[in-house]
Design a protein around this motif. Structure first.
Motif, PDB file in Angstrom:
ATOM      1  N   ASP A  31       0.786  -1.235   0.000  1.00 55.79           N
ATOM      2  CA  ASP A  31       0.000   0.000   0.000  1.00 55.79           C
ATOM      3  C   ASP A  31       0.820   1.289   0.000  1.00 55.79           C
ATOM      4  O   ASP A  31       0.264   2.375   0.149  1.00 55.79           O
ATOM      5  CB  ASP A  31      -0.971   0.056   1.198  1.00 55.79           C
ATOM      6  CG  ASP A  31      -2.234  -0.743   0.919  1.00 55.79           C
ATOM      7  OD1 ASP A  31      -2.441  -1.093  -0.267  1.00 55.79           O
ATOM      8  OD2 ASP A  31      -2.984  -1.022   1.864  1.00 55.79           O
ATOM      9  N   GLY A  47       2.361   2.255  -2.564  1.00 56.08           N
ATOM     10  CA  GLY A  47       2.191   2.864  -3.890  1.00 56.08           C
ATOM     11  C   GLY A  47       3.067   2.288  -4.990  1.00 56.08           C
ATOM     12  O   GLY A  47       3.306   2.952  -5.998  1.00 56.08           O
ATOM     13  N   LYS A  48       3.506   1.055  -4.835  1.00 57.15           N
ATOM     14  CA  LYS A  48       4.372   0.440  -5.859  1.00 57.15           C
ATOM     15  C   LYS A  48       3.644   0.348  -7.208  1.00 57.15           C
ATOM     16  O   LYS A  48       4.175   0.771  -8.235  1.00 57.15           O
ATOM     17  CB  LYS A  48       4.799  -0.980  -5.423  1.00 57.15           C
ATOM     18  CG  LYS A  48       5.628  -1.009  -4.146  1.00 57.15           C
ATOM     19  CD  LYS A  48       6.036  -2.416  -3.762  1.00 57.15           C
ATOM     20  CE  LYS A  48       4.884  -3.291  -3.312  1.00 57.15           C
ATOM     21  NZ  LYS A  48       4.257  -2.851  -2.049  1.00 57.15           N
ATOM     22  N   THR A  49       2.438  -0.212  -7.163  1.00 60.13           N
ATOM     23  CA  THR A  49       1.681  -0.389  -8.404  1.00 60.13           C
ATOM     24  C   THR A  49       1.337   0.959  -9.027  1.00 60.13           C
ATOM     25  O   THR A  49       1.487   1.153 -10.235  1.00 60.13           O
ATOM     26  CB  THR A  49       0.394  -1.183  -8.125  1.00 60.13           C
ATOM     27  OG1 THR A  49       0.740  -2.290  -7.286  1.00 60.13           O
ATOM     28  CG2 THR A  49      -0.232  -1.704  -9.394  1.00 60.13           C
ATOM     29  N   SER A  50       0.888   1.891  -8.187  1.00 58.26           N
ATOM     30  CA  SER A  50       0.543   3.225  -8.693  1.00 58.26           C
ATOM     31  C   SER A  50       1.748   3.885  -9.334  1.00 58.26           C
ATOM     32  O   SER A  50       1.641   4.523 -10.395  1.00 58.26           O
ATOM     33  CB  SER A  50       0.046   4.115  -7.555  1.00 58.26           C
ATOM     34  OG  SER A  50      -0.943   3.462  -6.808  1.00 58.26           O
ATOM     35  N   ASN A  91       7.052   8.448  -1.524  1.00 59.58           N
ATOM     36  CA  ASN A  91       5.795   8.609  -2.258  1.00 59.58           C
ATOM     37  C   ASN A  91       4.712   9.277  -1.394  1.00 59.58           C
ATOM     38  O   ASN A  91       4.854   9.402  -0.189  1.00 59.58           O
ATOM     39  CB  ASN A  91       5.319   7.217  -2.721  1.00 59.58           C
ATOM     40  CG  ASN A  91       4.175   7.312  -3.719  1.00 59.58           C
ATOM     41  OD1 ASN A  91       4.042   8.284  -4.456  1.00 59.58           O
ATOM     42  ND2 ASN A  91       3.317   6.297  -3.726  1.00 59.58           N
ATOM     43  N   LYS A  92       3.650   9.655  -2.037  1.00 61.97           N
ATOM     44  CA  LYS A  92       2.467  10.256  -1.402  1.00 61.97           C
ATOM     45  C   LYS A  92       2.763  11.600  -0.744  1.00 61.97           C
ATOM     46  O   LYS A  92       2.191  11.930   0.297  1.00 61.97           O
ATOM     47  CB  LYS A  92       1.867   9.297  -0.354  1.00 61.97           C
ATOM     48  CG  LYS A  92       1.547   7.896  -0.920  1.00 61.97           C
ATOM     49  CD  LYS A  92       0.572   7.131  -0.052  1.00 61.97           C
ATOM     50  CE  LYS A  92       0.411   5.697  -0.540  1.00 61.97           C
ATOM     51  NZ  LYS A  92      -0.588   4.941   0.201  1.00 61.97           N
ATOM     52  N   ASP A 125       1.825  14.275  -1.712  1.00 60.76           N
ATOM     53  CA  ASP A 125       0.637  15.134  -1.855  1.00 60.76           C
ATOM     54  C   ASP A 125      -0.223  15.099  -0.597  1.00 60.76           C
ATOM     55  O   ASP A 125      -1.065  15.969  -0.372  1.00 60.76           O
ATOM     56  CB  ASP A 125      -0.186  14.662  -3.048  1.00 60.76           C
ATOM     57  CG  ASP A 125      -0.617  13.214  -2.892  1.00 60.76           C
ATOM     58  OD1 ASP A 125      -1.805  12.968  -2.642  1.00 60.76           O
ATOM     59  OD2 ASP A 125       0.245  12.312  -2.982  1.00 60.76           O
ATOM     60  N   SER A 149       4.821  11.823  -6.002  1.00 62.24           N
ATOM     61  CA  SER A 149       3.448  11.426  -5.775  1.00 62.24           C
ATOM     62  C   SER A 149       2.981  10.703  -7.027  1.00 62.24           C
ATOM     63  O   SER A 149       2.916  11.308  -8.097  1.00 62.24           O
ATOM     64  CB  SER A 149       2.546  12.634  -5.500  1.00 62.24           C
ATOM     65  OG  SER A 149       1.200  12.227  -5.652  1.00 62.24           O
ATOM     66  N   ALA A 150       2.716   9.427  -6.858  1.00 60.37           N
ATOM     67  CA  ALA A 150       2.257   8.650  -8.008  1.00 60.37           C
ATOM     68  C   ALA A 150       0.885   9.144  -8.424  1.00 60.37           C
ATOM     69  O   ALA A 150       0.550   9.189  -9.605  1.00 60.37           O
ATOM     70  CB  ALA A 150       2.203   7.166  -7.637  1.00 60.37           C
ATOM     71  N   LYS A 151       0.110   9.553  -7.428  1.00 63.53           N
ATOM     72  CA  LYS A 151      -1.264   9.967  -7.690  1.00 63.53           C
ATOM     73  C   LYS A 151      -1.322  11.328  -8.366  1.00 63.53           C
ATOM     74  O   LYS A 151      -2.012  11.498  -9.364  1.00 63.53           O
ATOM     75  CB  LYS A 151      -2.025  10.017  -6.362  1.00 63.53           C
ATOM     76  CG  LYS A 151      -3.511  10.117  -6.511  1.00 63.53           C
ATOM     77  CD  LYS A 151      -4.167   9.986  -5.154  1.00 63.53           C
ATOM     78  CE  LYS A 151      -5.638  10.324  -5.227  1.00 63.53           C
ATOM     79  NZ  LYS A 151      -6.165  10.532  -3.864  1.00 63.53           N
TER      80      LYS A 151
END
Ligand code: GDP
Length: 478
Positions: free
Chosen positions: A88, A90-93, A186-187, A189, A222-224
């Motif tokens: 969770d 964010g590897k896939t994202s 990551n993340k 944001d 941020s992957a998102k």
């Protein structure tokens, strides 16, 4: 008598004189033109730290890798990257986001397929190959099969969550494999993101990022919200530059099977990462115990390719059977040759099954050390409480000499899990268990993979066992 000293030296790209020297250490006197037997050749190959290709009496596989590439034929190649980190985080994202940075991604017709890996081409023209099965399971499983695929690990850490158990595991796996890391924080944001804390906490695991005076690049992303993706890619390319990754594109292709499946319509399909040479439609190849003739090559958008060079992943159609992930892939001269090699490998697999998997045992390690083949004793240690663990780790690390060292791949409190077994297997290490047991899955897996688990309930016994191995059977001084 299967191979001359000269020939062996050529295949390893070592100097003949060095091979002769090594043979003398093993007590074998030979001149450059003399032949030596397979067992001796095997010992020499291991001494030089090369990967063993020989398989048996018949010498079927010697030379399967083809000639060694000389320096002038090598050209720069793209880095191959695996993304690891806690669930969770964010590897896939991140893999999805990075994939869409491909300059060709926006072009018509492109529906991305999961084939196990993809390559992005950046605006600068530079390329990066990503294995898109995230996580350390795949990474370690490959390694356990002897395949070295990954050049760089991207360690994903969520800035709001920080370092978690699987983050630590990923660090360990990367380290055990000797693969450099780039950290993706990551993340960022998120309002509660705290990247500084991540950088600080990485210190506790001996990952020192550049901002804190170290050498590991850490990039906020941020992957998102698609922040920092270009910076991350730059960091990967910088790391790649340091590694000077090169391969010869002008030879028959060799690589590794990343994924393989039996497709209803298309038959057996494998994704191959070409590591050297160029794979072309029509090539005849061996993949593990299977062979085939390339009927079609497809990229991760399903587009037909005529060829694939170093660091390029492609789906290969035209196999006669389904190989396994981690199998080696090699183009050969003829169908006859392909049949010969695969028949041989299939027979060998059968024989090995009959004998049982080669065991990774402490005794085996000891005898390797004794023969001077190993300079360190890798171990995984699990214990019931922190106090015992520290005591064990403390004594084992103190025990090393200049010649032999205990190398602790992983130490933790708790029962033995499948993840411990995978890690141990990948480094040929036994697991030392102090007052803990293995769960059922781990036990079965250890059995199946031939990883030894040694149980102890008295620290003295444990330390004594290891000590007697190291001190009684020191590598001979040469
Ligand atoms: P994995 O288990 O490491 O592969 O993680 P996923 O990629 O599945 O992501 C887990 C969750 O985090 C999903 O709900 C994602 O939408 C979310 N997520 C991933 N990257 C980001 C990010 O950069 N920012 C935010 N806010 N959420 C993210």
């Amino acid at each position: 008598e299967v191979i001359t000293v000269q020939e062996l030296a050529n295949r390893m790209a070592e100097r003949g004189a060095d091979v002769i020297k090594q043979l003398m250490r093993l007590g074998v006197m030979a001149t450059i033109n003399q032949s030596i037997d397979a067992d001796t050749a095997e010992l020499v190959v291991q001494e030089f730290g090369h990967r063993l290709k020989r398989v048996a009496e018949s010498d079927v596989e010697i030379g399967l890798e083809g000639e060694v590439d000389v320096d002038e034929n090598l050209e720069p190649r793209a880095p191959v990257v695996t993304v690891m980190g806690h669930v969770d985080h964010g590897k896939t994202s991140l893999l999805d986001a990075l994939r869409s940075t491909d300059v060709a991604a926006g072009e018509a017709g492109g529906i991305t397929q999961h084939i196990g890996a993809y390559q992005v081409k950046l605006g600068s023209g530079q390329k990066i190959t990503f294995l898109d099965t995230p996580g350390h399971e795949a990474f370690t499983a490959m390694r356990a099969r002897g395949a070295k695929v990954t050049d760089i690990v991207v360690l994903v850490v969520a800035a709001d969550d920080g370092i978690m158990p699987q983050t630590v595991e990923a660090i360990r796996h990367a380290r055990a494999a000797g693969v450099p890391m780039v950290v993706a924080i990551n993340k960022i944001d998120k309002p509660d993101a705290n990247p500084n804390k991540v950088r600080q906490n990485l210190l506790q695991h001996e990952v020192v990022v550049e901002e804190l005076g170290g050498e590991v690049q850490a990039i906020e992303v941020s992957a998102k919200s698609r922040i920092g993706l270009d910076k991350l890619e730059e960091a990967i390319l910088l790391q790649a530059e340091i590694l000077e990754l090169r391969a010869n594109p002008n030879r028959e292709a060799a690589g590794v099977v990343i994924e393989a499946k039996l497709d209803r319509g298309r038959g057996p399909v494998a994704t191959v990462l070409v590591q050297k040479g160029t794979l072309k439609v029509g090539d005849i190849f061996v993949a593990g115990s299977e062979w085939g003739k390339v009927r079609a090559l497809l990229n991760d958008r399903g587009d037909q390719q005529t060829e694939a060079g170093p660091a390029v992943p492609v789906e290969v159609l035209g196999l006669t059977g389904t190989p396994s992930a981690g199998d080696d892939f090699q183009v050969v001269d003829s169908e006859a040759r392909a049949r010969e090699v695969t028949a041989f490998r299939q027979r060998r697999t059968k024989e090995q099954r009959a004998v049982g998997t080669a065991r990774v045992s402490l005794e085996q390690m000891f005898s390797k050390i004794k023969e001077g083949q190993a300079k360190e004793l890798p171990v995984v240690i699990k214990a019931d409480v922190q106090g015992s663990l520290e005591a064990i780790v403390g004594s084992l690390t103190k025990m090393g000499t200049d010649e032999v060292q205990v190398r602790i791949l992983h130490d933790a409190v708790g029962g033995i899990t499948e993840s411990d077994v995978t890690l141990a297997k990948a480094s040929n290490a036994p697991i030392i268990a102090f007052n803990v047991r293995a769960n059922k899955q781990a036990r079965e897996m250890a059995d199946h993979e031939g990883v030894e688990i040694r149980y102890y309930s008295i620290i003295y016994d444990l330390v004594d066992d290891v000590k007697s191995a190291l001190s009684g059977l020191l590598a001979p001084t040469l």
